[in-house]
Design a protein around this motif. Structure first.
Motif, mmCIF file in Angstrom:
data_model
loop_
_atom_site.group_PDB
_atom_site.id
_atom_site.type_symbol
_atom_site.label_atom_id
_atom_site.label_comp_id
_atom_site.label_asym_id
_atom_site.label_seq_id
_atom_site.Cartn_x
_atom_site.Cartn_y
_atom_site.Cartn_z
ATOM 1 N N SER A 1 0.813 -1.223 0.000
ATOM 2 C CA SER A 1 0.000 0.000 0.000
ATOM 3 C C SER A 1 0.844 1.270 0.000
ATOM 4 N N ALA A 2 2.179 1.125 0.025
ATOM 5 C CA ALA A 2 3.050 2.309 0.056
ATOM 6 C C ALA A 2 3.471 2.714 -1.352
ATOM 7 N N ALA A 3 3.900 3.981 -1.473
ATOM 8 C CA ALA A 3 4.482 4.469 -2.723
ATOM 9 C C ALA A 3 5.942 4.033 -2.800
ATOM 10 N N GLY A 4 6.628 4.498 -3.850
ATOM 11 C CA GLY A 4 8.035 4.178 -4.032
ATOM 12 C C GLY A 4 8.835 4.483 -2.763
ATOM 13 N N GLY A 5 9.694 3.534 -2.368
ATOM 14 C CA GLY A 5 10.480 3.705 -1.144
ATOM 15 C C GLY A 5 9.938 2.887 0.008
ATOM 16 N N GLY A 6 8.605 2.663 0.026
ATOM 17 C CA GLY A 6 8.006 1.894 1.113
ATOM 18 C C GLY A 6 8.043 2.643 2.423
ATOM 19 N N LEU A 7 7.632 1.970 3.482
ATOM 20 C CA LEU A 7 7.537 2.582 4.808
ATOM 21 C C LEU A 7 7.981 1.578 5.865
ATOM 22 N N PRO A 8 9.039 1.810 6.633
ATOM 23 C CA PRO A 8 9.936 2.943 6.460
ATOM 24 C C PRO A 8 10.787 2.809 5.201
ATOM 25 N N GLN A 9 11.147 3.958 4.624
ATOM 26 C CA GLN A 9 12.067 3.976 3.485
ATOM 27 C C GLN A 9 13.483 3.791 4.022
ATOM 28 N N TRP A 10 14.296 3.027 3.323
ATOM 29 C CA TRP A 10 15.576 2.569 3.874
ATOM 30 C C TRP A 10 16.469 3.674 4.409
ATOM 31 N N ASN A 11 16.424 4.874 3.776
ATOM 32 C CA ASN A 11 17.366 5.931 4.162
ATOM 33 C C ASN A 11 16.678 7.109 4.848
ATOM 34 N N CYS A 12 15.411 6.930 5.263
ATOM 35 C CA CYS A 12 14.643 8.098 5.716
ATOM 36 C C CYS A 12 14.459 8.143 7.232
ATOM 37 N N ARG A 13 14.741 9.314 7.796
ATOM 38 C CA ARG A 13 14.545 9.525 9.224
ATOM 39 C C ARG A 13 13.431 10.533 9.480
ATOM 40 N N CYS A 14 12.513 10.718 8.523
ATOM 41 C CA CYS A 14 11.385 11.613 8.774
ATOM 42 C C CYS A 14 10.576 11.027 9.934
ATOM 43 N N ASN B 1 2.716 7.682 0.157
ATOM 44 C CA ASN B 1 4.137 7.977 0.405
ATOM 45 C C ASN B 1 4.419 8.070 1.905
ATOM 46 N N ASN B 2 5.653 7.737 2.264
ATOM 47 C CA ASN B 2 5.998 7.683 3.695
ATOM 48 C C ASN B 2 5.969 9.043 4.394
ATOM 49 N N THR B 3 5.811 10.118 3.632
ATOM 50 C CA THR B 3 5.695 11.448 4.251
ATOM 51 C C THR B 3 4.239 11.849 4.494
#
Ligand code: MLT
Ligand code: MN
Ligand code: ZN
Length: 299
Positions: A8-21, A267-269
């Motif tokens: 159900s996530a957009a590109g990058g998924g959740l959590p995205q591998w490099n994201c600290r949002c 998207n994860n944001t």
């Protein structure tokens, strides 16, 4: 018709591998507040035996593992997935094709425009032509990827995949590169539209009366990514209509009578991913479900 949201996530998924949002960090630390999600894909079946995969996500190996209906169940080598359909050529929708090698026959469907980008990239030749048939499908022409299942592809406002962007980018164009899929079985109808840059009158007429709509939920507001401080791109620039704000899909689709409304490709944001967020409550109060992996519909 059975429908399983595999990712159900957009590109990058959740959590995205490099994201600290904050949303990715919450998904890592408090999965009960932000459910982790894999990248965009669904599976559909008319009989619960043979399945159509719509979009092949980079997370497909995990998605198949997590979904017993898609496990092999006969002989030494077998797959319930008999057909794969692509709605665009984005990395999050085609990279999983590479995982489907290993000599397993199925048919790969898409518009000529979408299949061209796959055909032009030799890495996809790991799906040998004599094992995996590629069949180009014209828009507005119904076809049966599996017995009992009818699919019609239609253009929606979009753009070429990010990795094919060049000069003269035409955002919002209705071409073969971004399509929606109307999927029908036993008199029930599902509209699957994981990428859409704008809600148009034509789109509204198209989806009126469907039993379920799975729709682009990439961003809440057009400037989500900028607000989150992770980038400079707007939803529009990425070819994704926001849920809220000017041109928002929630209001734009409010007067279209249909069955279940479910956001996918989130998207994860996007703040609606936080279970206890006011933005989430607002979306639900407007009659929408925020999709999650494993959500199953029996239409
Ligand atoms: C998108 O939906 O905008 C694309 O998946 C972006 C990407 O390819 O990373
Ligand atoms: Mn995408
Ligand atoms: Zn993030």
């Amino acid at each position: 018709m059975r429908v399983v949201i595999l990712g159900s996530a957009a590109g990058g998924g959740l959590p995205q591998w490099n994201c600290r949002c904050p949303i990715c960090e919450t998904a890592r630390r408090q999965p009960e507040r932000v459910r982790p999600r894999t990248q965009s894909s669904i599976a559909v079946s008319a009989d619960g035996t043979d399945w159509l995969l719509v979009n092949a996500s980079p997370d497909i190996r995990q998605q198949l593992s997590d979904t017993p209906a898609l496990h092999p169940r006969e002989g030494l080598r077998h797959a319930p997935i008999k057909a794969v359909l692509l709605t665009n050529g984005d990395v999050d929708h085609v990279a999983g094709l590479l995982t489907l090698r290993e000599g397993q026959p199925f048919t790969l469907y898409g518009t000529a425009g979408i299949l061209d980008s796959v055909n032009a990239n030799r890495v996809f030749d790991v799906l040998a032509a004599d094992v995996v048939k590629r069949e180009a499908i014209a828009m507005e022409r119904s076809f049966a990827p599996l017995p009992g299942l009818t699919v019609t592809l239609f253009a929606v406002p979009g753009k070429v995949p990010l990795w094919l962007e060049g000069d003269g980018l035409d955002i919002g164009a209705e071409t073969e590169t971004t399509v929606g899929a109307m999927i029908e079985a036993g008199g029930r109808r599902l509209a699957y539209i994981p990428g859409c840059a704008r809600v148009t009158e034509r789109l509204k007429a198209r989806i009126a009366g469907v039993d379920a709509l799975l729709f682009d939920g990439t961003v809440l507001y057009d400037d989500d990514m900028i607000r989150a401080g992770v980038g400079t791109k707007t939803g529009w620039r990425m070819g994704h209509v926001p849920m809220r704000g000017e041109h928002g899909s929630v209001d734009a689709l409010a007067d279209v009578a249909l069955g279940r409304r479910i956001f996918v490709h989130i998207n994860n944001t996007n703040p609606v991913l936080v279970e206890d967020a006011p933005e989430r409550a607002g979306i639900e109060a407007a009659g929408w479900v925020v999709g999650h992996d494993g959500l199953e519909l029996n239409l």
